[in-house]
Scaffold this motif. Structure first.
Motif, PDB file in Angstrom:
ATOM      1  N   CYS A  14       0.853  -1.187   0.000  1.00  0.00           N
ATOM      2  CA  CYS A  14       0.000   0.000   0.000  1.00  0.00           C
ATOM      3  C   CYS A  14       0.889   1.236   0.000  1.00  0.00           C
ATOM      4  CB  CYS A  14      -0.923  -0.003   1.219  1.00  0.00           C
ATOM      5  SG  CYS A  14      -2.150   1.330   1.224  1.00  0.00           S
ATOM      6  N   VAL A  58       1.642   4.957  -1.424  1.00  0.00           N
ATOM      7  CA  VAL A  58       1.056   6.144  -2.053  1.00  0.00           C
ATOM      8  C   VAL A  58       2.186   7.140  -2.308  1.00  0.00           C
ATOM      9  CG1 VAL A  58      -0.619   7.997  -1.873  1.00  0.00           C
ATOM     10  CG2 VAL A  58      -1.114   5.781  -0.812  1.00  0.00           C
ATOM     11  N   VAL A  70      -4.999  13.004  -2.579  1.00  0.00           N
ATOM     12  CA  VAL A  70      -4.956  11.930  -1.598  1.00  0.00           C
ATOM     13  C   VAL A  70      -4.442  12.473  -0.269  1.00  0.00           C
ATOM     14  CG1 VAL A  70      -3.980   9.689  -1.021  1.00  0.00           C
ATOM     15  CG2 VAL A  70      -4.564  10.223  -3.400  1.00  0.00           C
ATOM     16  N   ASP A  73      -7.593   9.224   3.277  1.00  0.00           N
ATOM     17  CA  ASP A  73      -7.678   8.328   2.120  1.00  0.00           C
ATOM     18  C   ASP A  73      -6.690   7.168   2.263  1.00  0.00           C
ATOM     19  OD1 ASP A  73      -9.558   9.928   0.431  1.00  0.00           O
ATOM     20  OD2 ASP A  73      -7.928  11.382   0.548  1.00  0.00           O
ATOM     21  N   ILE A  74      -5.479   7.487   2.703  1.00  0.00           N
ATOM     22  CA  ILE A  74      -4.455   6.451   2.877  1.00  0.00           C
ATOM     23  C   ILE A  74      -4.888   5.457   3.949  1.00  0.00           C
ATOM     24  CG2 ILE A  74      -2.064   6.022   3.568  1.00  0.00           C
ATOM     25  CD1 ILE A  74      -1.372   8.766   2.371  1.00  0.00           C
ATOM     26  N   THR A 103      -7.938   4.725   4.812  1.00  0.00           N
ATOM     27  CA  THR A 103      -9.033   3.922   4.269  1.00  0.00           C
ATOM     28  C   THR A 103      -8.499   2.829   3.349  1.00  0.00           C
ATOM     29  OG1 THR A 103     -10.555   5.801   4.396  1.00  0.00           O
ATOM     30  CG2 THR A 103     -11.158   3.997   2.919  1.00  0.00           C
ATOM     31  N   ARG A 104      -7.531   3.173   2.510  1.00  0.00           N
ATOM     32  CA  ARG A 104      -6.924   2.176   1.619  1.00  0.00           C
ATOM     33  C   ARG A 104      -6.274   1.049   2.420  1.00  0.00           C
ATOM     34  NH1 ARG A 104      -3.580   5.381  -3.163  1.00  0.00           N
ATOM     35  NH2 ARG A 104      -5.253   6.810  -3.824  1.00  0.00           N
ATOM     36  N   HIS A 114      -8.913  -1.227   3.999  1.00  0.00           N
ATOM     37  CA  HIS A 114      -9.518  -2.101   2.995  1.00  0.00           C
ATOM     38  C   HIS A 114      -8.574  -3.230   2.618  1.00  0.00           C
ATOM     39  CE1 HIS A 114     -11.950  -3.381  -0.374  1.00  0.00           C
ATOM     40  NE2 HIS A 114     -10.958  -3.157  -1.221  1.00  0.00           N
ATOM     41  N   LEU A 115      -7.308  -2.896   2.459  1.00  0.00           N
ATOM     42  CA  LEU A 115      -6.309  -3.905   2.110  1.00  0.00           C
ATOM     43  C   LEU A 115      -6.174  -4.950   3.215  1.00  0.00           C
ATOM     44  CD1 LEU A 115      -4.321  -4.542  -0.174  1.00  0.00           C
ATOM     45  CD2 LEU A 115      -2.608  -3.199   1.038  1.00  0.00           C
TER      46      LEU A 115
END
Length: 239
Positions: A39, A41, A56, A60-61, A63-64, A67-68
């Motif tokens: 992950c 960015v 971003v 946002d980071i 949340t990513r 999710h991952l």
């Protein structure tokens, strides 16, 4: 501890590679599986808005990452159903550029084997599979590349693309194998290797390191990549 590190981007190719790694671990005495995703960015995305004026941020980071992690946990749960309780599964997420993250993980965990699903289709979602050759160059341990259509079969015969006895390298990974045929050096290396693999119905192609290999230090990337992209059998790149 004899570990397998599997690189995961949740594409069909990497999901298949995870299933292959699980079967291999159960059959060949591996003691742990690590599922690793990434992950990263880039700073550019964080400071420069996209054409749609999307920038971003920290939320946002986060949340990513969440999710991952959720995807990895779900995959871990599914794989554990296929494995005996004696083989634990762990998850890991890198936050640096992919090659740096994988190299750090390989150095810290010291796996016996790294498994990567290869990409065969332009424009697919296999971001890791498209970097098989760069990854194989930096990873300090054997790398097993799994074609999208490959399924695990107990290893009885492997084809060695080289000119030396690989037993000392293969034995710690897979134990004794019944048959290890060799393919001699000729002009058309790619065609020879692929044809020999088909004729002998091998379960794996092995690329030897250093002077005994057709792929000396992976500098002839066109040959290595051609084998990886065209073989229907898994390709093990030894170090």
């Amino acid at each position: 501890m004899k570990k397998i590190l599997v690189l995961v981007d949740f594409s069909a190719s990497s999901v298949n590679a995870v299933a292959y790694a699980a079967s291999l671990a159960g059959d060949k005495g591996f003691e742990e599986i690590i599922l690793m995703s990434n992950c990263f960015v880039p700073l550019f995305e964080q400071i420069v808005p996209s054409p749609d004026l999307i920038q971003v941020g920290a939320e946002d980071i986060r949340t990513r990452m969440e999710h991952l992690m959720q995807q990895l946990v779900e995959m871990k749960t599914e794989i554990e159903k296929q494995l005996p309780a004696t083989i634990p599964v762990r998850i890991a997420v890198g936050t640096q550029p992919l090659l740096r993250s994988v190299l750090d993980q390989a150095e810290s965990e010291a796996p016996a084997l790294v498994v990567i699903g290869s990409s065969r289709t332009v424009g697919d979602d296999c971001s890791i599979g498209r970097q098989v050759i760069p990854l194989a160059k930096v990873i300090p341990v054997p790398v097993l590349v799994i074609p999208p259509q490959a399924r695990y079969h107990p290893l009885k015969t492997v084809l060695v693309a080289g000119t030396a006895e690989p037993g000392d390298s293969l034995r710690p990974l897979f134990g004794e194998l019944e048959n290890i045929p060799y393919t001699p050096t000729k002009k058309d290396i790619l065609a020879e290797v692929l044809q020999a693999a088909e004729d002998r119905k091998v379960e794996m192609i092995v690329a030897l390191p250093r002077k005994h290999s057709f792929f000396y230090n992976l500098t002839h990337q066109n040959i290595t990549q051609a084998i990886v992209l065209n073989a229907v059998e898994p390709v093990l790149i030894l170090k």
